[in-house]
Design an enzyme around this catalytic site. Structure first.
Site, PDB file in Angstrom:
ATOM      1  CB  SER A 202       0.869  -5.049  -1.447  1.00  9.62           C
ATOM      2  OG  SER A 202       0.129  -3.996  -2.003  1.00  9.62           O
TER       3      SER A 202
ATOM      4  CB  SER B 267       1.478   0.104  -0.087  1.00  9.11           C
ATOM      5  OG  SER B 267       2.314  -0.490   0.850  1.00  9.11           O
TER       6      SER B 267
ATOM      7  CD  GLU C 184      -3.370  -4.187  -1.407  1.00 15.77           C
ATOM      8  OE1 GLU C 184      -4.503  -4.668  -1.332  1.00 15.77           O
ATOM      9  OE2 GLU C 184      -2.625  -4.320  -2.394  1.00 15.77           O
TER      10      GLU C 184
END
Lengths: 341, 341, 341, 341
Positions: B272, B234, B274
């Site tokens: 990840s 992230s 985001e």
């Protein structure tokens, strides 16, 4: 004669292996056709991406759309996301010609269903656009049924890139843009799959233009003495694959399109309507009865994400390097990237 | 001692002028505070971004949030988009510590409102996270009210970057990541405005890592002989500005965050999560009565889009270059980018 | 002759006061025009909602769109949400006629801009649709430029409702549907504002049909001995107001459209593409320079939410009660609600 | 003693058959547990919906979330939509207690994974809330780990409704609200499936309250002489099913929640954060390898849409009729619907 593409100039984009043609048509069943209008007044046309050999209206393909910048006029997107499928080819043309191409797409499918003895009372044609008004007298809407049907009939696997079809009047990073394509191979759980990309490029400023991270735009600008234009004009990105993905997973995949665009220097300008559409030939939805959708683990999407971004980057570069210098409406000119490499 | 930042190593990111400190706090009123936990078992902490000098719960700030990859646990985002405002500082911490920091944020605002003689029966704290489990024993949740209050009390304009606060245990492109910041100045209709960015970086693989388009990651990998890790972990991006923007326009602005991330080599991996959050100090919403929101023309957003992407790119690099080599939980180690430049 | 509307039959829908005409055109500047095609083969047409007296392409109106059920083909929505404005009238027609009406809308604005000496190189026409294939030979697309221009020229303040314009071939709750309208007055901070609604109704099953909470559908079904049809066909809801709202606030307002629909017995069937578009005449966006958007407190939206839902409910009922029995294509017939009340 | 529910008072909501208990737990594997705090100062608690018998963190359930009104603080929603699954029970509590319950949920799963010898480094607990500040001293946050664990341990199939658990301090249509449930059976392709609903009701004004379309609210208001309050406070709707649906289809299903709410008189007020979460026990996602998701035809969703709306309507009514008169914090009182029927 085979077109020279960005790889033929010695640029290696990314690290994933490419498909046989390095085009969207490396995904089995996909074909692409163009009709180009090339007159003094009009530099424009239509390009059709045919997603499968049989009729997509009957057995629809799992699909997703993603609006990166909604400053655009594409049709058909909301139904893709509601139902998770496409039921039509994808048509590309110029902004003000959306209506006529939409109607031609409807006519084309009605005729096909008549021939195949199918009832058709509703239909969701996907028509996407960029604005080619710099080189094309866009108010003069010259793409109609005849042109759309011709593009359809001209569809092939090994199609031309550059200033053809809908790409005829497009600009990219203040040079000539248009149709470009690329493909990548990914392996998941020991099986190989293909991801193919086709772009209609019409975005970006020269100053920001990059090849493999190198600032070619500033170099070209030094030669050309070009005034800086604001980024506008849009890009359409069509993604085909044979990966076993759900509509949600396809949505995740095409959300990575901006990575590829950023790598060539796009800043997704205010005026640049940017739309991505993805479909998979692997998961077809039957007309009746329950069915099963094959999916990979989401944790296996990293390879596809990476491969997609590479293919988008290379497709944009191919759209430029395959295009010739074009003199258009009102004396406006776009040079070819070829002249500078 | 002043930290060496990426510009001090001779890298010039983009072309827009920078603010005085080249930090998010160049936007007047913004402060940043850290509390760092640095024990054998825990490398973690909390960072708070305070958006304005007065109480944001009383006069809220126009804001937007954008989910790039929703594989994350941040709280408070949906109300930002529904109401177009933030009413709280923005807290950053690790994934499993969200609950305790959330409760501390509630406690902090209740105490403040008590002091200011304000009724508070509802509150939307914004708490964002990255997963620092590589260097931190994340199941051991060590950030509570005391740590959050300390971070708040430690807030300053010229704050530290790198492996501090929430950044203590984060990794970026398989090197040490954490807190980074940058700012840019844009001129619109003859007035100068500031766009400031703060990132909590915890994403990316080494192989993909770029500085100014150059493949530093592959060079470092050759030295380090690092195994390739999948991208995960992230990134949180907080954007502050004094531009007269509506919540919709702020939303458009922060949708350009991925451009900056792509420039340093992110592929927005599956794992990840985001998230971007943006606010403007220019448009405050009063408690009562009709009000007016100042807006620029959307066609003037191109400069801000470009400047934002530059600031994001530089903030990620600062988060890495300001971080020291860190040996964490379970013997895991992240080298500093400093060692390779 | 004045049409009998649902209030003339003694039904009082809701408690907010109504505008003078109880139509969308109670919002100053709004006009509505129809062109109806009424042949043996075709029962269809086009309806245009003109949002303001001057050219909306020049000074755009703050707007929002909301997709309730995306199984539809409306065009122009994504740009509304990206830019927060409309720049065109809103055109309503049948599903397969979208393309031809879109092109006519483009032609109409090009001609207008020519007359007004304005450059036009891009344009976002809003064309919405319902599927009238039950009464209309929809594959035979009979609405083109002539019909669209005629509808535009026929626009008035006190327009006709029922089986006219785009409503000619529509069905609602298995009875005759079409165009219906209503309006409400709300007071905020001691000023009165108008909310006007126009629907193109083409949804619902008879069994579920309610008037003021009463199960009229089951009563009529007992008389008619109608087979139960699945709910399909869509509804388009256009909301006009002079409230000082931002695009975000307009979005919140039109998200309450489903309440009004539910009150007449809609279950938002799978096949029922449902779209709402709202605009305010209060906040116009100038061509150049910074500007201010007037807003009410979000906490003052409760009145507008309530009033909107009432107007939607009444507009649906008006679309039915103002429609006559219609015999259409293939011998299909829709009875009028009038026969049962 | 069995609670009297709305059907026991002679009201028949809708026409679909009900499950055995007419509760969400008619979906096999689902259980519900409460912990109630009932002191002079605090009327509040926590309710947990356990979605399956085994550990959802290991084999996740296909799921979707839908934000009707984002003025709320629920956590975990964005990851549901990104990944299409839930991996945690669903916890309900009051607005300011979100943080403590979130942390307790993390602790609970860490302990469970320890027992089951599973690694856990990330976790997405779903914690939803309504604001019970009218009857509860909300700033005094009394629900922590002990209370959450007790609720979990108390989970059963035939659970209590009304003013229990998270419902203890909630209000609905200015009467006592709280926890309510209902279920419906639908047949698709000759197989029967169950749709179960649980609501935490805390919304609506008395004036608008309807039972089976009848204006009970205005009748009660005449008796009670209640001042009109603005609608606020939120509703959380949890939907469980064993239908073979994809996450996209679940999303379509729960978008019909507002129909049921509208039927009891909700106008989705500004202050009423409204969130729906749906999951199916039919489509579990394994930890490794490709998998298949079973889906029905979207055209078969009309039954489920209808059945869902009915169940939501009945669940709201059950949440009220099962609740007793409650005197809460600051002398505030909510009467029970029982007194008026």
């Amino acid at each position: 004669m085979k077109q020279m593409r960005i790889e033929d100039y010695g640029f290696k984009i990314g690290r994933y292996p490419k498909g046989e043609l390095n085009k969207i048509t490396d995904v089995y069943g996909v074909k692409v056709g163009h009709f180009t209008v090339d007159t003094g007044r009009n530099k424009t046309g239509v390009t059709v991406i045919i997603p499968c050999e049989d009729n997509p209206f009957v057995t629809k393909l799992t699909a997703a759309s993603h609006i990166i910048n909604g400053y655009g006029k594409s049709t058909g997107l909301m139904q893709i996301n509601e139902l998770g499928v496409i039921e039509s080819p994808i048509f590309l043309t110029n902004t003000l010609n959306i209506g006529r191409v939409h109607d031609a797409a409807v006519e084309h499918m009605i005729m096909r269903c008549d021939r195949e003895n199918l009832e058709i009372k509703s239909y969701n044609p996907i028509v996407c656009e960029c604005n080619d008004a710099y080189l094309n007298d866009i108010a003069h809407r010259v793409v109609g049924a005849k042109e759309v049907f011709s593009a359809y009939d001209a569809s092939v696997v090994d199609f031309t890139e550059g200033d053809v079809g809908a790409g005829k009047g497009m600009s990219c990073h203040q040079l000539k843009g248009g149709i470009g394509s690329a493909s990548r191979i990914v392996r998941i759980e020991d099986i190989s799959y293909t991801i193919g990309v086709l772009v209609l490029s019409n975005h970006g400023s020269l100053e920001d233009f990059l090849i493999s991270g190198q600032p070619y735009g500033t170099k070209i600008k030094a030669i050309q003495d070009t005034a800086c234009e604001i980024e506008k004009g849009s890009i359409i990105v069509v993604v085909a694959t044979d990966l076993p993905l759900s509509d949600r997973q396809l949505g995740r995949l095409i959300k990575r399109v901006p990575i590829g665009l950023a790598k060539t220097g796009s800043y997704m300008g205010h005026g640049s309507g940017e739309v991505a559409i993805g479909f998979t030939t692997k998961n077809r939805v039957p007309r009746k009865g329950n069915y099963k959708i094959d999916q990979i683990q989401d944790s296996n999407l990293d390879g596809p994400f990476h491969a997609l971004a590479e293919a988008v980057e290379e497709a944009v570069l191919n759209s430029m390097i395959c295009s010739d210098r074009t003199e258009g409406f009102d004396g406006n000119v776009r040079e070819s990237l070829k002249s500078y490499i």
